[in-house]
Design an enzyme around this catalytic site. Structure first.
Site, PDB file in Angstrom:
ATOM      1  N   LYS A   1     -75.907  38.732 -11.783  1.00 33.67           N
ATOM      2  CA  LYS A   1     -76.496  38.995 -13.062  1.00 33.67           C
ATOM      3  C   LYS A   1     -75.613  38.474 -14.159  1.00 33.67           C
ATOM      4  O   LYS A   1     -74.403  38.518 -14.050  1.00 33.67           O
ATOM      5  CB  LYS A   1     -76.724  40.500 -13.253  1.00 33.67           C
ATOM      6  CG  LYS A   1     -75.703  41.381 -12.513  1.00 33.67           C
ATOM      7  CD  LYS A   1     -76.139  42.817 -12.498  1.00 33.67           C
ATOM      8  CE  LYS A   1     -75.731  43.614 -11.359  1.00 33.67           C
ATOM      9  NZ  LYS A   1     -74.696  44.214 -10.915  1.00 33.67           N
TER      10      LYS A   1
ATOM     11  N   ASP B   1     -74.032  36.765  -6.306  1.00 30.11           N
ATOM     12  CA  ASP B   1     -74.288  37.030  -7.717  1.00 30.11           C
ATOM     13  C   ASP B   1     -73.818  35.872  -8.588  1.00 30.11           C
ATOM     14  O   ASP B   1     -73.319  34.855  -8.108  1.00 30.11           O
ATOM     15  CB  ASP B   1     -73.725  38.393  -8.151  1.00 30.11           C
ATOM     16  CG  ASP B   1     -72.212  38.415  -8.223  1.00 30.11           C
ATOM     17  OD1 ASP B   1     -71.600  37.340  -8.135  1.00 30.11           O
ATOM     18  OD2 ASP B   1     -71.653  39.510  -8.376  1.00 30.11           O
TER      19      ASP B   1
ATOM     20  N   MET C   1     -65.250  41.901 -18.929  1.00 36.75           N
ATOM     21  CA  MET C   1     -66.519  42.015 -19.670  1.00 36.75           C
ATOM     22  C   MET C   1     -66.228  42.261 -21.149  1.00 36.75           C
ATOM     23  O   MET C   1     -65.088  42.489 -21.536  1.00 36.75           O
ATOM     24  CB  MET C   1     -67.401  43.130 -19.104  1.00 36.75           C
ATOM     25  CG  MET C   1     -67.715  42.900 -17.635  1.00 36.75           C
ATOM     26  SD  MET C   1     -68.697  44.203 -16.906  1.00 36.75           S
ATOM     27  CE  MET C   1     -67.431  45.340 -16.359  1.00 36.75           C
TER      28      MET C   1
END
Ligand code: SAH
Length: 510
Positions: free
Chosen positions: A60, A38, A175
């Site tokens: 992603k 990823d 995040m």
């Protein structure tokens, strides 16, 4: 379906620094038939995959889902059911906000074998590399890790910001830097301390590592001003203050310098690692690949093993030549004494070190590590070489300087080609693309052949990018291509080149 039993390894790739991948993780990459990776797993790891392994990018970045999660799950199940070894690489730890749990459930439901290989999560490694201990007895006895992925103003958010505001101890958020303003104001509204120290660490542990500190009330604005983007770890807590003393990673001399390494892949890692250890952001673009000699060269090379012991001198002008020669020699001979009484000359210390790996000494190493230097050393240090027999083990296309000088000195010289360098045209890690988009502070060359091949890749070296060269022959090749050399190693060795690079950035280009 085959009768081979496949297995899927869900592997934590760590936060980015290659040294922070586990040994088990590396083994899983090496043995994989399929590697699914990823956005946050270091692409350089793909070089460890075996030739022909299928490499699949699964995304992603927040908005750019290369393959939707359902598709990834199907892919993992499908390849594993085919009897393949599948390694699913995920940034950090696969189970810390990594959806590893969901993927494992899918594999379980499909009845396929899987194993989980934990990784070092950015939630602890990011702060650690920024000099922030997530726990410290003087500061806290609790650690909360939460996701800022969900919008705090949405009803469905499962994050209880009241609890976050009042939870004692350190809080680490993964995040959500894009909505840091909303998150910090939610925490403030719920009674969070406006003066609470906050640290943001982006691309932690990599060459692009950056830290920003502020307080609960200032950090969002600071981040916006500095354009401080994802991926970043956010640490809330007084432990952030420890950074004043503990900030070790960001003090290294090549910090933030983006440096291109152009050596052949199998040789690049040592040099890259040395640069990375000094803080550089290394882009590996191997311009060349070393291949065995071909056709009649290969036959001559194999044949010379029978007579190698009969020469007065064996000459090696690169570590590759020494390696290829002795590997071939010891394939047909079992006793090192069969090399006979020949003396050995090496162009420089790296070549001598390679020869030493075969437990053989070197009788001659010139002061100046070039073909010219070696010819001078023969002339000045060895006495009469007239009528002595020498075997020069070299690369295809090596310059004629040495043979011309030795022939002139009436040496009976034979030459064999141990290998050839060919342009490396694959870009499995996306390094070429990265260079084209982001550019670099410096491009390094460690042999003349890499210079031409690098430029043959169609890659430009703008004036703002400094060129570092390992020695005069390499510099001449750079010069011939119309580029100035900013840095040249004093001795043609990697440590000397690294020293020169550090001096260069320290002196005028900090
Ligand atoms: N499983 C990962 C987390 C995946 S969620 C882990 O254990 O680290 C993705 C988030 O992780 C990013 O948005 C960012 O907050 C964080 N992250 C991952 N790698 C990072 C890095 N090198 N530097 C800073 N943050 C990182």
């Amino acid at each position: 379906m085959t009768d081979k039993t496949g297995i899927c390894y869900l592997v934590g790739a760590g936060p980015g620094d290659p040294g922070l991948l586990t040994l088990k993780g590396k083994e899983c990459i090496e043995k994989a038939d399929v590697v699914v990776y990823d956005y946050l797993s270091n692409p350089d790891f793909l070089r460890w995959a075996k030739p022909g392994a299928e490499l699949i990018y699964a995304g992603k970045k927040s908005k750019d889902h290369a393959i939707p999660q359902g598709g990834i799950n199907e892919l993992l199940v499908d390849r594993t059911q085919k009897g393949l070894i599948v390694t699913r690489l995920k940034g950090g730890d696969p189970l810390v906000f990594g959806r590893g749990g969901e993927e494992a459930e899918e594999l379980y439901d499909a009845g396929v074998k899987f194993e989980i290989v934990p990784g070092i999560s950015s939630s602890i490694a990011g702060p650690a590399y920024a000099g922030i201990p997530v726990t410290h007895r003087d500061h806290c006895s609790q650690l909360t890790i939460f996701t800022g992925h969900e919008r705090p103003d949405k009803d469905e958010s499962s994050i209880d910001y009241k609890q976050i505001a009042h939870a004692p101890g350190t809080k680490v958020m993964l995040m959500g830097v894009e909505r840091l303003g909303l998150i910090t104001s939610s925490i403030l509204e719920e009674g969070g301390d406006p003066d609470l120290p906050v640290g943001l660490v982006r691309w932690a542990t990599t060459g692009q590592h950056e830290t920003l500190t502020g307080t609960l009330s200032t950090i969002a604005e600071l981040a916006e001003k500095r354009n401080f983007k994802a991926p970043a770890v956010c640490v809330f807590g007084t432990v952030v203050e420890c950074r004043e003393k503990l900030n070790w990673f960001e003090k290294r001399p090549l910090r933030g310098k983006r440096i291109v390494v152009t050596r052949a892949q199998h040789q690049a890692s040592r040099f890259s690692r040395m640069l990375q250890d000094l803080g550089a952001d290394v882009i590996e673009i191997p311009a060349i690949r070393i291949e065995s000699a071909k056709g009649s060269d290969a036959i001559e090379f194999a044949e010379c093993m029978a007579s190698a012991h009969s020469y007065d001198w064996l000459i090696f002008t690169s570590p590759n030549a020494a390696e290829r020669f002795f590997d071939a020699f010891f394939q047909v001979r079992e006793d090192a004494r069969e090399i006979g009484g020949c003396r050995i000359a090496a162009v420089g210390p790296a070549t001598a070190a390679k020869i030493k790996e075969y437990h053989l000494g070197t009788d001659l190493i010139p002061q100046v590590h070039t073909a010219e230097g070696l010819a001078d050393a023969f002339a000045n240090e060895v006495g009469s070489i007239e009528n002595t027999t020498m075997l020069w083990v070299r690369a295809k296309g090596a310059s004629k300087t040495l043979s011309e000088r030795l022939n002139k000195a009436q040496v009976i010289l034979d030459e064999v080609i141990a290998y050839e360098t060919v342009p490396e045209d694959s870009d499995p890690t996306g390094a070429v693309k990265r260079y084209e988009t982001d550019g670099a502070d410096m491009v390094t060359f460690t042999s003349a052949s890499t210079v031409d091949n690098f430029l043959d890749l169609g890659l430009d070296i703008p004036e703002t990018t400094a060129i570092a060269s390992i020695g005069p022959v390499t510099s001449a090749a750079v010069d011939e291509n119309g580029h100035p050399v900013a840095v040249e190693a004093r001795e043609s060795t990697l440590p000397s080149l690294i020293e020169a690079i550090c001096d260069y950035f320290e002196q005028s280009h900090a």
